[in-house]
Scaffold this active site. Structure first.
Site, PDB file in Angstrom:
ATOM      1  N   TYR A  17       6.189   0.609  -9.269  1.00 34.36           N
ATOM      2  CA  TYR A  17       4.916   1.273  -8.993  1.00 34.36           C
ATOM      3  C   TYR A  17       3.715   0.425  -9.427  1.00 34.36           C
ATOM      4  CZ  TYR A  17       6.799   5.726  -7.268  1.00 34.36           C
ATOM      5  OH  TYR A  17       7.406   6.693  -6.513  1.00 34.36           O
ATOM      6  N   GLU A  50      -1.650  -3.891  -3.943  1.00 34.80           N
ATOM      7  CA  GLU A  50      -2.588  -3.176  -3.071  1.00 34.80           C
ATOM      8  C   GLU A  50      -4.034  -3.433  -3.497  1.00 34.80           C
ATOM      9  OE1 GLU A  50      -1.479   0.959  -2.962  1.00 34.80           O
ATOM     10  OE2 GLU A  50       0.642   0.456  -2.751  1.00 34.80           O
TER      11      GLU A  50
END
Length: 206
Positions: free
Chosen positions: A128, A135
């Protein structure tokens, strides 16, 4: 997602480098990640009308953010496609989704190996943050090109009397990760404690 994983490995072996591997899996990534919108829709439709559990809201946000990153950032700003940060989130997404769908499949078959359950509720601890870092770095890399080109921006005056600055919008998207990512991460940590501790209790001899 296994197709994407195989594509990445094949491209790496052929090139001998991890740089710019995005181009080798661009089409299947767009196809499969966009297809996740159907999953998000079904999740929400299943729980509505009524109070939507936070996990469903977070899952929907996660899917939407990935689709946004795939099309509105990586596809739209060609200059960032060669950034290493793109490979960072693609690898994180791929491993996460292979584990997640394997978990769902074996659960439906009522034969869930402990290794897959453990991977589902453990590897996210690394994957994660890895995906989110990729991102955010990709959006950050896109900002100068968006500002220079005026991509998706609408300036005044116009007949609609409306303006939109895509550059500012991307900054707001990055800021939105601050309250939402910890919720998703701590939700998974809570699920990990609940699921794996429950499993360990069943494993204890009587």
């Amino acid at each position: 997602w296994l197709v994407i994983a195989v594509g990445l490995v094949r491209a790496y072996l052929a090139k001998g480098s991890y740089h710019s591997l995005y181009y080798s899996i661009e089409k299947p990534l767009k196809f499969f990640q966009t297809g996740a919108l159907l999953e998000a829709y079904l999740l929400i439709a299943k729980y509505l009308p009524g109070i939507v559990p936070s996990s469903v809201v977070l899952t929907a946000f996660q899917v939407m953010s990935r689709v946004f990153l795939t099309w509105a950032v990586t596809h739209s700003v060609k200059e960032v496609q060669s950034e290493d940060s793109v490979l960072l989130f693609v690898v994180a997404w791929t491993i996460t989704e292979i584990i997640r769908y394997s978990f769902y499949t074996f659960s439906l078959l009522n034969h869930l190996p402990y290794l897959i359950k453990w991977a589902r509720y453990t590897l996210f601890i690394v994957l994660y943050p890895m995906g989110v870092s990729g991102e955010l770095l990709t959006i950050y890399a896109a900002l100068p090109f968006v500002r220079q080109s005026g991509l998706y921006s609408i300036s005044l005056p116009n007949k609609y009397n409306f303006s939109f600055d895509y550059y500012t919008f991307l900054i707001l998207v990055m800021i939105s990760y601050i309250p939402i990512f910890p919720q998703l991460y701590f939700h998974m940590l809570h699920q990990r404690r609940k699921v794996l501790s429950h499993t360990e209790e069943h494993k204890k001899p009587e």
